[in-house]
Scaffold this motif. Structure first.
Motif, PDB file in Angstrom:
ATOM      1  N   TYR B  12       0.702  -1.537  -0.066  1.00 30.10           N
ATOM      2  CA  TYR B  12      -0.021   0.516  -0.137  1.00 30.10           C
ATOM      3  C   TYR B  12       0.946   1.199   0.111  1.00 30.10           C
ATOM      4  N   GLY B  13       0.954   1.512  -1.595  1.00 30.39           N
ATOM      5  CA  GLY B  13       1.718   3.025  -1.236  1.00 30.39           C
ATOM      6  C   GLY B  13       3.175   2.390  -1.412  1.00 30.39           C
ATOM      7  N   SER B  14       3.800   2.427  -0.473  1.00 31.44           N
ATOM      8  CA  SER B  14       5.069   2.161   0.251  1.00 31.44           C
ATOM      9  C   SER B  14       5.222   1.696   1.303  1.00 31.44           C
ATOM     10  N   VAL B  15       4.347   1.355   1.549  1.00 31.59           N
ATOM     11  CA  VAL B  15       4.891   0.339   2.753  1.00 31.59           C
ATOM     12  C   VAL B  15       3.899  -1.056   2.750  1.00 31.59           C
ATOM     13  N   ARG B  16       4.901  -2.225   2.240  1.00 29.87           N
ATOM     14  CA  ARG B  16       4.449  -3.360   1.769  1.00 29.87           C
ATOM     15  C   ARG B  16       4.625  -4.678   2.722  1.00 29.87           C
ATOM     16  N   VAL B 202       2.185 -19.852   8.797  1.00 24.33           N
ATOM     17  CA  VAL B 202       2.658 -18.740   9.178  1.00 24.33           C
ATOM     18  C   VAL B 202       3.553 -17.938   8.507  1.00 24.33           C
ATOM     19  N   LEU B 203       2.911 -17.138   9.221  1.00 23.43           N
ATOM     20  CA  LEU B 203       3.579 -16.179   8.154  1.00 23.43           C
ATOM     21  C   LEU B 203       4.597 -14.566   9.409  1.00 23.43           C
ATOM     22  N   SER B 204       5.860 -14.116   8.640  1.00 23.93           N
ATOM     23  CA  SER B 204       6.565 -13.453   9.304  1.00 23.93           C
ATOM     24  C   SER B 204       6.248 -12.175   9.285  1.00 23.93           C
ATOM     25  N   GLY B 205       6.088 -11.035  10.373  1.00 25.23           N
ATOM     26  CA  GLY B 205       5.806  -9.392  10.641  1.00 25.23           C
ATOM     27  C   GLY B 205       5.894  -9.334   9.222  1.00 25.23           C
ATOM     28  N   ARG B 206       5.157  -7.910   8.931  1.00 30.85           N
ATOM     29  CA  ARG B 206       5.326  -7.032   7.880  1.00 30.85           C
ATOM     30  C   ARG B 206       6.622  -6.875   7.153  1.00 30.85           C
ATOM     31  N   PRO B 207       6.580  -7.047   6.079  1.00 35.50           N
ATOM     32  CA  PRO B 207       6.170  -7.702   4.839  1.00 35.50           C
ATOM     33  C   PRO B 207       6.148  -8.961   5.289  1.00 35.50           C
TER      34      PRO B 207
END
Lengths: 271, 255
Positions: B12-16, B202-207
């Motif tokens: 989202y924008g520059s946030v992966r 299990v997903l890691s933290g952002r991104p």
């Protein structure tokens, strides 16, 4: 053995109550009571001679004027054309306003193009435009419809697109996720969601419509409550003036009650 | 019909928010997705459901959805997303009205899904009259009515109190046991993940990246709260998540 009243012994006392208030309770009698009190005061003043009939007519005299108006049949002569103008003008204006408000709420281009225009139109005193409407639509009913329609149009536009903007986007996403057609989303999600705002806009618009009705009838009308009030005013016939004002006020109350009823039926889901 | 994600990335924008996520959701299985808050779990679900377009990679349907499926990819929302001006039956009818069904057929489907979610007696109630658990059962009934090929469940139990959650979890298990459905179940609750998931992602933290895939072999019918194997899985998941979660906890929100 414990004390019979341990409260007092330990210096205990009930926590002082600090809540409550700030919550209007329905008190059905207060509204009519305020009316009755005011009328009684005026009547007493008139009877006692404190209030001269030249400054303020006695409520009983106004009531008598209204009764004469009814028995002579002239009440309907004035009321019917007024109500017809109100109905036609306000309906046209409200429908156009809802349509334009919906377009602004749904389409970015309409929003960008029309919002500044509506903002520019809203503060114009519509009464000032009456001569213009007479030129455009003639001295007859057309200019009266146009004035009332124009006056109800702008508040309805603002109320409608505000209502559309306030519809929960999560509900629209839900509609899309179930593959609802665009038209279904508009009619089944957006319009019902905007309905509370549209109805409260209608309250404002209907009051403006009544004000403009009188203004239109004061300029060029033989019949109508506005014409009746104007004629009474120019003759300084205060009893008839107040009889006419009473009729206008009643019209406002009735229209408001009708919208209230519509809200109770259409917004039953809010509980 | 299976669902496959190939190297999906999103921002989202520059946030992966998602980075190089590859996943497979096989037919008839429940895949749970867990991860620290803000890791893009819900975004992943919206990408799968076609409500958003991935910036990189592809989301693929493998095979045709069953012919009787009216809406192959169907969501169940955390906040229920019920229309407050429609009754329980009306909310289910909403998603059927745009399909060519006879009135009798529509009534039949509504009656069927309301019976399956034990809502028959509440068909004419408005959402405001329902408890949170009942509202979500309406959400589930609505989803079932379009006979989805894959159910996309976005933290469906998170808005409910813990007792209601337990009851609804049992409901979901028994629905699956009766007719196995395919589902992606996003949650932050590891308890739910080990009770429902055939596989837990299990997903890691952002991104968000795929940190681990944990398969749980215990059949759904045999999973009881407090089961030792499930508890071991839950602890394993928490070990995987713990560091990620505490890293997220130290971040500024708009950094």
């Amino acid at each position: 053995m414990p004390d019979a009243s341990p409260d007092r012994a330990a210096g205990a006392r009930p926590v002082p109550f600090r809540g409550g208030g700030f919550k209007p309770r329905p008190t059905g009698y207060a509204g009519p009571l305020a009316f009755v009190l005011l009328l009684a005061l005026l009547e007493l003043g008139a009877r006692a001679g404190v209030i001269s009939p030249l400054t303020m007519p006695a409520p009983s005299a106004v009531l008598q004027t209204l009764a004469e108006l009814w028995t002579s049949g002239r009440l309907l002569d004035h009321l019917v054309p007024s109500l017809a103008r109100l109905a036609v003008g306000a309906t046209l204006g409200a429908l156009a306003g809802i349509a334009v408000g919906l377009a602004i709420g749904l389409f970015s281009l309409a929003r960008a193009g029309l919002v500044p225009l509506v903002a520019a139109l809203f503060p114009i005193p519509k009464i000032a435009l009456l001569p213009l409407f007479v030129i455009w639509f003639g001295i007859g009913e057309g200019s009266k419809y146009a004035l009332i329609a124009f006056g109800t149009f702008t508040p309805m536009v603002v109320a409608t697109y505000g209502g559309v903007d306030a519809v929960d986007r999560a509900l629209i996403r839900m509609g899309q996720s179930f593959d609802l057609a665009w038209w279904s989303i508009v009619t089944k999600i957006i319009l019902p969601g905007a309905l509370p705002a549209i109805l409260s806009g209608l309250r404002v618009a209907s009051a403006i419509a009544i004000i403009l009705l009188v203004a239109a009838e004061m300029l060029a009308a033989e019949h109508g409550v506005g014409a009746y009030v104007l004629e009474a005013g120019s003759l300084y016939d205060l009893e008839r003036l107040f009889a006419g004002v009473t009729l206008l006020s009643l019209m406002g109350v009735v229209v408001n009650a009708l919208i209230g009823r519509a809200e109770r039926v259409l917004l039953r889901w809010r509980g | 019909m299976d669902l496959r994600l190939e190297r999906v990335s999103h921002a989202y924008g520059s946030v992966r928010v998602l980075d190089d996520v590859s996943l497979a959701v096989p037919n008839g299985r429940i895949v749970c997705v867990v991860g620290p808050s803000g890791c893009g779990k819900s975004t992943l679900l919206r990408l799968m459901g076609g409500l958003e377009r991935p910036l990189g990679g592809r989301v693929l349907q493998v095979g045709e959805p069953p012919a009787e499926s009216l809406n192959p990819l169907t969501f169940i929302f955390q906040d229920f997303a019920l229309l407050p001006w429609r009754t329980v039956a009306g909310n289910v009818a909403l998603v059927l009205e745009d399909h060519r069904l006879g009135a009798g057929e529509r009534e039949r489907i509504i009656a069927d899904v309301l019976a399956r979610t034990r809502l028959t007696d509440f068909a004419d109630a408005f959402p405001r009259q329902l408890s949170g658990g009942m509202k979500q059962r309406v959400g589930i009934a609505r989803a079932l009515s379009v006979r989805p090929a894959v159910m996309l469940m976005d933290e469906p139990l998170s808005a409910l109190d813990s007792q209601t959650r337990e009851l609804l979890l049992d409901d979901l298990v028994s629905l699956w046991l009766r007719t196995p459905f395919t589902a992606v179940y996003v949650t932050h609750n590891l308890e739910e993940a080990v009770r429902l998931g055939h596989q837990v992602v299990v997903l890691s933290g952002r991104p968000g990246r795929v940190r681990a895939l944990v398969d749980i072999a215990v059949p759904l019918a045999e999973r009881q709260p407090g089961d030792a194997v499930l508890e071991a899985h839950r602890r394993q998941l928490w070990q995987l998540l713990r560091d990620e979660a505490s890293a997220v906890d130290r971040e500024l929100l708009d950094a």
